[in-house]
Design a protein around this motif. Structure first.
Motif, PDB file in Angstrom:
ATOM      1  N   CYS A 598       0.807  -1.221   0.000  1.00  0.00           N
ATOM      2  CA  CYS A 598       0.000   0.000   0.000  1.00  0.00           C
ATOM      3  C   CYS A 598       0.844   1.277   0.000  1.00  0.00           C
ATOM      4  O   CYS A 598       1.857   1.355   0.683  1.00  0.00           O
ATOM      5  CB  CYS A 598      -0.859  -0.039   1.269  1.00  0.00           C
ATOM      6  N   ARG A 599       0.406   2.293  -0.745  1.00  0.00           N
ATOM      7  CA  ARG A 599       1.029   3.625  -0.716  1.00  0.00           C
ATOM      8  C   ARG A 599       0.137   4.591   0.049  1.00  0.00           C
ATOM      9  O   ARG A 599      -0.970   4.258   0.436  1.00  0.00           O
ATOM     10  CB  ARG A 599       1.227   4.136  -2.146  1.00  0.00           C
ATOM     11  N   GLU A 600       0.614   5.851   0.216  1.00  0.00           N
ATOM     12  CA  GLU A 600      -0.132   6.827   1.022  1.00  0.00           C
ATOM     13  C   GLU A 600      -1.529   7.103   0.478  1.00  0.00           C
ATOM     14  O   GLU A 600      -2.467   7.328   1.232  1.00  0.00           O
ATOM     15  CB  GLU A 600       0.643   8.160   1.119  1.00  0.00           C
ATOM     16  N   ASP A 601      -1.673   7.114  -0.877  1.00  0.00           N
ATOM     17  CA  ASP A 601      -2.979   7.445  -1.467  1.00  0.00           C
ATOM     18  C   ASP A 601      -3.812   6.192  -1.736  1.00  0.00           C
ATOM     19  O   ASP A 601      -4.776   6.232  -2.485  1.00  0.00           O
ATOM     20  CB  ASP A 601      -2.794   8.247  -2.754  1.00  0.00           C
ATOM     21  N   GLU A 602      -3.409   5.065  -1.110  1.00  0.00           N
ATOM     22  CA  GLU A 602      -4.119   3.803  -1.315  1.00  0.00           C
ATOM     23  C   GLU A 602      -4.586   3.229   0.020  1.00  0.00           C
ATOM     24  O   GLU A 602      -4.072   3.614   1.079  1.00  0.00           O
ATOM     25  CB  GLU A 602      -3.195   2.792  -2.020  1.00  0.00           C
ATOM     26  N   CYS A 603      -5.565   2.354  -0.040  1.00  0.00           N
ATOM     27  CA  CYS A 603      -6.040   1.678   1.177  1.00  0.00           C
ATOM     28  C   CYS A 603      -6.460   0.257   0.802  1.00  0.00           C
ATOM     29  O   CYS A 603      -6.425  -0.122  -0.373  1.00  0.00           O
ATOM     30  CB  CYS A 603      -7.191   2.452   1.832  1.00  0.00           C
ATOM     31  N   ILE A 604      -6.855  -0.513   1.799  1.00  0.00           N
ATOM     32  CA  ILE A 604      -7.186  -1.924   1.571  1.00  0.00           C
ATOM     33  C   ILE A 604      -8.632  -2.163   1.970  1.00  0.00           C
ATOM     34  O   ILE A 604      -9.065  -1.749   3.053  1.00  0.00           O
ATOM     35  CB  ILE A 604      -6.250  -2.834   2.390  1.00  0.00           C
ATOM     36  N   GLU A 605      -9.342  -2.839   1.094  1.00  0.00           N
ATOM     37  CA  GLU A 605     -10.714  -3.261   1.402  1.00  0.00           C
ATOM     38  C   GLU A 605     -10.641  -4.712   1.879  1.00  0.00           C
ATOM     39  O   GLU A 605     -10.170  -5.584   1.150  1.00  0.00           O
ATOM     40  CB  GLU A 605     -11.584  -3.144   0.143  1.00  0.00           C
ATOM     41  N   VAL A 606     -11.075  -4.950   3.113  1.00  0.00           N
ATOM     42  CA  VAL A 606     -10.986  -6.285   3.709  1.00  0.00           C
ATOM     43  C   VAL A 606     -12.400  -6.818   3.924  1.00  0.00           C
ATOM     44  O   VAL A 606     -13.203  -6.184   4.616  1.00  0.00           O
ATOM     45  CB  VAL A 606     -10.234  -6.236   5.069  1.00  0.00           C
ATOM     46  N   THR A 607     -12.715  -7.955   3.309  1.00  0.00           N
ATOM     47  CA  THR A 607     -14.008  -8.609   3.536  1.00  0.00           C
ATOM     48  C   THR A 607     -13.721 -10.050   3.956  1.00  0.00           C
ATOM     49  O   THR A 607     -12.595 -10.521   3.819  1.00  0.00           O
ATOM     50  CB  THR A 607     -14.872  -8.606   2.254  1.00  0.00           C
ATOM     51  N   PRO A 608     -14.724 -10.786   4.468  1.00  0.00           N
ATOM     52  CA  PRO A 608     -14.469 -12.173   4.879  1.00  0.00           C
ATOM     53  C   PRO A 608     -13.892 -13.050   3.768  1.00  0.00           C
ATOM     54  O   PRO A 608     -13.170 -13.984   4.043  1.00  0.00           O
ATOM     55  CB  PRO A 608     -15.857 -12.662   5.311  1.00  0.00           C
ATOM     56  N   GLU A 609     -14.220 -12.731   2.486  1.00  0.00           N
ATOM     57  CA  GLU A 609     -13.740 -13.589   1.397  1.00  0.00           C
ATOM     58  C   GLU A 609     -12.480 -13.057   0.722  1.00  0.00           C
ATOM     59  O   GLU A 609     -11.649 -13.838   0.277  1.00  0.00           O
ATOM     60  CB  GLU A 609     -14.821 -13.757   0.306  1.00  0.00           C
ATOM     61  N   THR A 610     -12.379 -11.739   0.578  1.00  0.00           N
ATOM     62  CA  THR A 610     -11.299 -11.190  -0.257  1.00  0.00           C
ATOM     63  C   THR A 610     -10.590 -10.017   0.413  1.00  0.00           C
ATOM     64  O   THR A 610     -11.120  -9.389   1.325  1.00  0.00           O
ATOM     65  CB  THR A 610     -11.847 -10.690  -1.616  1.00  0.00           C
ATOM     66  N   VAL A 611      -9.380  -9.760  -0.108  1.00  0.00           N
ATOM     67  CA  VAL A 611      -8.623  -8.558   0.255  1.00  0.00           C
ATOM     68  C   VAL A 611      -8.335  -7.833  -1.047  1.00  0.00           C
ATOM     69  O   VAL A 611      -7.712  -8.394  -1.951  1.00  0.00           O
ATOM     70  CB  VAL A 611      -7.294  -8.927   0.962  1.00  0.00           C
ATOM     71  N   ARG A 612      -8.848  -6.601  -1.180  1.00  0.00           N
ATOM     72  CA  ARG A 612      -8.614  -5.817  -2.400  1.00  0.00           C
ATOM     73  C   ARG A 612      -7.859  -4.544  -2.041  1.00  0.00           C
ATOM     74  O   ARG A 612      -8.131  -3.937  -1.001  1.00  0.00           O
ATOM     75  CB  ARG A 612      -9.936  -5.421  -3.067  1.00  0.00           C
ATOM     76  N   ILE A 613      -6.938  -4.123  -2.924  1.00  0.00           N
ATOM     77  CA  ILE A 613      -6.263  -2.838  -2.737  1.00  0.00           C
ATOM     78  C   ILE A 613      -6.950  -1.833  -3.654  1.00  0.00           C
ATOM     79  O   ILE A 613      -7.287  -2.165  -4.799  1.00  0.00           O
ATOM     80  CB  ILE A 613      -4.758  -2.934  -3.072  1.00  0.00           C
ATOM     81  N   ARG A 614      -7.163  -0.618  -3.169  1.00  0.00           N
ATOM     82  CA  ARG A 614      -7.870   0.390  -3.957  1.00  0.00           C
ATOM     83  C   ARG A 614      -7.286   1.766  -3.671  1.00  0.00           C
ATOM     84  O   ARG A 614      -6.540   1.953  -2.705  1.00  0.00           O
ATOM     85  CB  ARG A 614      -9.358   0.386  -3.621  1.00  0.00           C
ATOM     86  N   LYS A 615      -7.602   2.712  -4.529  1.00  0.00           N
ATOM     87  CA  LYS A 615      -7.230   4.105  -4.289  1.00  0.00           C
ATOM     88  C   LYS A 615      -8.196   4.696  -3.264  1.00  0.00           C
ATOM     89  O   LYS A 615      -9.369   4.318  -3.215  1.00  0.00           O
ATOM     90  CB  LYS A 615      -7.297   4.918  -5.588  1.00  0.00           C
ATOM     91  N   VAL A 616      -7.702   5.623  -2.437  1.00  0.00           N
ATOM     92  CA  VAL A 616      -8.585   6.289  -1.466  1.00  0.00           C
ATOM     93  C   VAL A 616      -9.656   7.066  -2.233  1.00  0.00           C
ATOM     94  O   VAL A 616     -10.845   7.011  -1.905  1.00  0.00           O
ATOM     95  CB  VAL A 616      -7.765   7.230  -0.552  1.00  0.00           C
ATOM     96  N   VAL A 617      -9.247   7.808  -3.286  1.00  0.00           N
ATOM     97  CA  VAL A 617     -10.190   8.511  -4.173  1.00  0.00           C
ATOM     98  C   VAL A 617     -10.420   7.610  -5.378  1.00  0.00           C
ATOM     99  O   VAL A 617      -9.503   7.362  -6.161  1.00  0.00           O
ATOM    100  CB  VAL A 617      -9.616   9.874  -4.615  1.00  0.00           C
ATOM    101  N   LEU A 618     -11.651   7.125  -5.535  1.00  0.00           N
ATOM    102  CA  LEU A 618     -11.917   6.149  -6.599  1.00  0.00           C
ATOM    103  C   LEU A 618     -12.033   6.801  -7.970  1.00  0.00           C
ATOM    104  O   LEU A 618     -11.601   6.235  -8.963  1.00  0.00           O
ATOM    105  CB  LEU A 618     -13.201   5.368  -6.281  1.00  0.00           C
ATOM    106  N   ASP A 619     -12.603   8.006  -8.043  1.00  0.00           N
ATOM    107  CA  ASP A 619     -12.864   8.648  -9.330  1.00  0.00           C
ATOM    108  C   ASP A 619     -11.565   9.082 -10.011  1.00  0.00           C
ATOM    109  O   ASP A 619     -10.751   9.794  -9.432  1.00  0.00           O
ATOM    110  CB  ASP A 619     -13.774   9.860  -9.124  1.00  0.00           C
TER     111      ASP A 619
END
Length: 633
Positions: A598-619
């Motif tokens: 992960c970088r500063e402008d990124e975060c992690i979405e954690v669910t029971p099934e998956t771990v996804r990396i995403r941007k803090v600002v999606l658009d």
């Protein structure tokens, strides 16, 4: 002053994976704690699923064995606290040491004292506890017993041990085989003059002081841990320092804020082997559990109602790493692992996705975990969680994920503090064991992370041990690169070493991200065209959304890509129609690897099934505007 000779309280402390839990297993078996027909698992004390999966102890636990002395006489109860070896769970170690009168320091006969050995030993010496040294795994082919004993003496001297503490007895053991001896065996062999742990038990009886108490002193019992039971509610684990605790007794509960409340002990339990059994009374030195006080906290005192005297609160080291934990804010919130909405309604029903649920869970964690802190942020659905290290926070997130929580987790940050008007950041002492040919690669890695080499030694076995002092920031994301650079052969351990002035900017990840530019389902056709751009993280058929990171770019900047592109159908025969395209298998990141990536402008979405990396600002457009504003200053 009178002593209780029928009881001994001892903690087993060591670096991670030096054999603490295996030694406790052997002690339980040889003390006759189990019937012959009982099926016993390895590492019985590691009862938590995560502990079994990762092979480490996370929570301090206590057990008790009845030891029958060889020379006859009454059986003696030995209360054993099995503590974690990892410094990230140091709060558990400190609580464990507050319950005992001595420690067994376990050291691997080959690896010798490592950073966590230093950490747990320093805590024991500060508490003025006598030490028994146990050299374990003497049967390892690369064992070097004499050198390890000398290194341990050096460590005692380095930590300013007093004369009494440095005159420790030494036991040589092979915990896996349940054999111990007071005579030093040859390197690489099991002790030959013994076939059991009898010498180890007798050393405990001789070296661990029996609990001392004052007959006329009023009741004082210290709460050191908490547990829960479906029938009894909250259970407080405590050590009785003075006086007697009885079932049904009314006692004074002295809270953390100093207020006093009279409460009744509805149930009193004592530990035998791995089970708690009802008891009528616990005396000075006993480790017991009580029920009936629903809001009791760690560090509080149960005392005599007529003469309540509080014991000192348990203090732990300051947190060094923080991360933001909040509710899941992605477009796929509340949906299954694939993201497809077939079971959307039933999935949402079982999911814990609201801010209230997340906050309640974090508050519950604070009750039993004294080394954790939860602070409010500007957002009502996110909190800053501070802990000892990255692993401790990753374990918390993994536990919540298994309980059905959906979370958004920010990049780990260091907790800084002001000293004389200057910003200081936490630093770690990193010990690295690598084959000689990888020495240059490790030195280069540490140079980028502003690590300072303190020590280097070569045991002549083709391996080199190096010690670095490095900012904690530099170790976020270090482990994966380190294993790649050493081709999986290197071993690295770190320990908190205090605070030093801010080291300046660190650039640890050189490559940018491949970011999905639209929502849809990943296609094999799009992956085939994109795999030359970098390393992909997704399988074909995975649902993605705009702003989700689908791979690592081979260049330094981020790239927005269409990973959902489909092959156009046409009635014209294509020149490459019959060419079979092969997809490189995607790299699947675990939770810990995602936190490192992960970088500063990124975060992690954690669910029971998956771990996804995403941007803090999606658009995509909003990110572009933010980037151009940052360039203009």
């Amino acid at each position: 002053m009178p002593t209780r000779n029928d009881i001994r309280n001892v903690a087993i402390v060591a670096h991670v994976d030096h054999g603490k839990t295996t030694l406790v297993d052997a002690m339980l078996k040889q003390a006759g704690a189990f019937a012959a027909h009982q099926h016993l698992d390895d590492r019985m004390m590691d009862s938590n699923d995560l502990e079994r999966e990762k092979g480490i102890t996370i929570l301090a636990k206590n057990t008790a064995v009845k030891y029958h002395p060889k020379g006859g006489g009454e059986p003696i109860t030995i209360n054993i606290i099995d503590t974690p070896g990892h410094a990230d769970f140091g709060g558990e170690v400190e609580r464990g040491l507050s319950m005992v009168d001595a420690v067994v320091l376990l050291v691997d006969a080959s690896e010798g004292p490592l950073p966590q050995t230093r950490f747990v030993l320093r805590k024991a010496l500060q508490a003025k506890l006598p030490v028994i040294l146990c050299i374990n795994k003497t049967d390892r082919p690369d064992s070097r017993i004499d050198e390890v004993v000398n290194e341990t003496y050096d460590l005692f001297l380095d930590l300013d041990a007093d004369e009494d503490q440095i005159e420790f007895p030494i036991v040589y053991a092979c915990a896996r085989d349940g054999i111990a001896s007071l005579t030093k065996p040859e390197n690489g062999t099991v002790p030959a003059d013994s076939d059991s742990l009898e010498p180890f038990f007798s050393t405990i009886l001789d070296s661990v002081p029996a609990p001392v108490y004052d007959e006329d002193a009023p009741l004082q019992a210290h709460v050191t841990n908490l547990d829960a039971d479906n029938f009894l509610g909250r259970i407080a684990l405590l050590r009785v320092e003075q006086g007697y605790l009885k079932k049904g007794q009314t006692v004074a509960w002295i809270k953390r804020d100093g207020s006093i409340q009279n409460v009744r002990i509805s149930e009193l339990l004592m530990t035998e082997a791995l089970t708690r059994k009802p008891a009528e009374q616990a005396g000075p030195g006993d480790i017991c559990a009580v029920a009936g006080i629903s809001e009791i906290m760690i560090g509080e005192t149960l005392a005599d109602p007529e003469n309540p005297i509080a014991l000192p609160l348990i203090t732990v080291d300051e947190p060094a790493i923080s991360m933001t934990i909040g509710t899941n804010t992605s477009p796929l919130v509340g949906r299954g692992g694939s993201g497809k909405g077939a079971d959307a309604k039933s999935a949402v029903k079982d999911r814990k996705v609201t801010a209230r649920q997340v906050k309640d869970r974090l508050d519950r964690e604070l009750i039993g975990n004294v080394s954790l802190r939860v602070l409010d942020t500007e957002r009502p659905d996110a909190w800053e969680v501070q802990g000892r290290g990255e692993l401790a926070l990753a374990i918390l997130i993994e536990t919540m994920r298994r309980e059905g929580f959906e979370l958004t987790v920010g990049k780990p940050q260091v907790v800084t503090k002001e000293v004389n008007g200057k910003t200081h950041e936490p630093v770690e002492r990193l010990t690295v064991d690598v084959p000689e040919e990888h020495m240059g690669a490790v030195t280069q890695l540490m140079g980028v992370r502003k690590g300072r080499m303190d020590n280097m030694s070569n045991h002549g076995s083709g391996w080199v041990r190096m010690e670095f002092v490095v900012p904690s920031r530099g170790l976020i994301g270090f482990r994966t690169e380190f294993l790649t650079s050493t081709r999986g052969t290197g071993i690295a351990h770190s320990i908190h070493e205090g605070h030093e002035p801010w080291f300046g900017t660190l650039t640890t990840r050189n490559n940018g991200s491949l970011v999905a530019d639209r929502a849809g389902v990943v296609t094999a056709f799009a992956m085939t065209n994109l795999q030359e751009r970098g390393v992909l993280f997704c399988d074909p058929g995975t649902e993605v959304y705009e702003g989700m990171i689908v791979g690592e770019n081979s260049r330094a900047d981020d790239m927005d890509v269409n990973i959902t592109k489909e092959k156009k159908l046409t009635n014209m025969r294509s020149s490459n129609a019959d060419v079979a395209e092969s997809i490189v298998p995607p790299r699947k990141l675990s939770l810990e690897q995602s936190l490192e990536f992960c970088r500063e402008d990124e975060c992690i979405e954690v669910t029971p099934e998956t771990v996804r990396i995403r941007k803090v600002v999606l658009d995509q457009k909003d990110r572009g505007r933010t980037a151009s504003r940052a360039k203009k200053g």
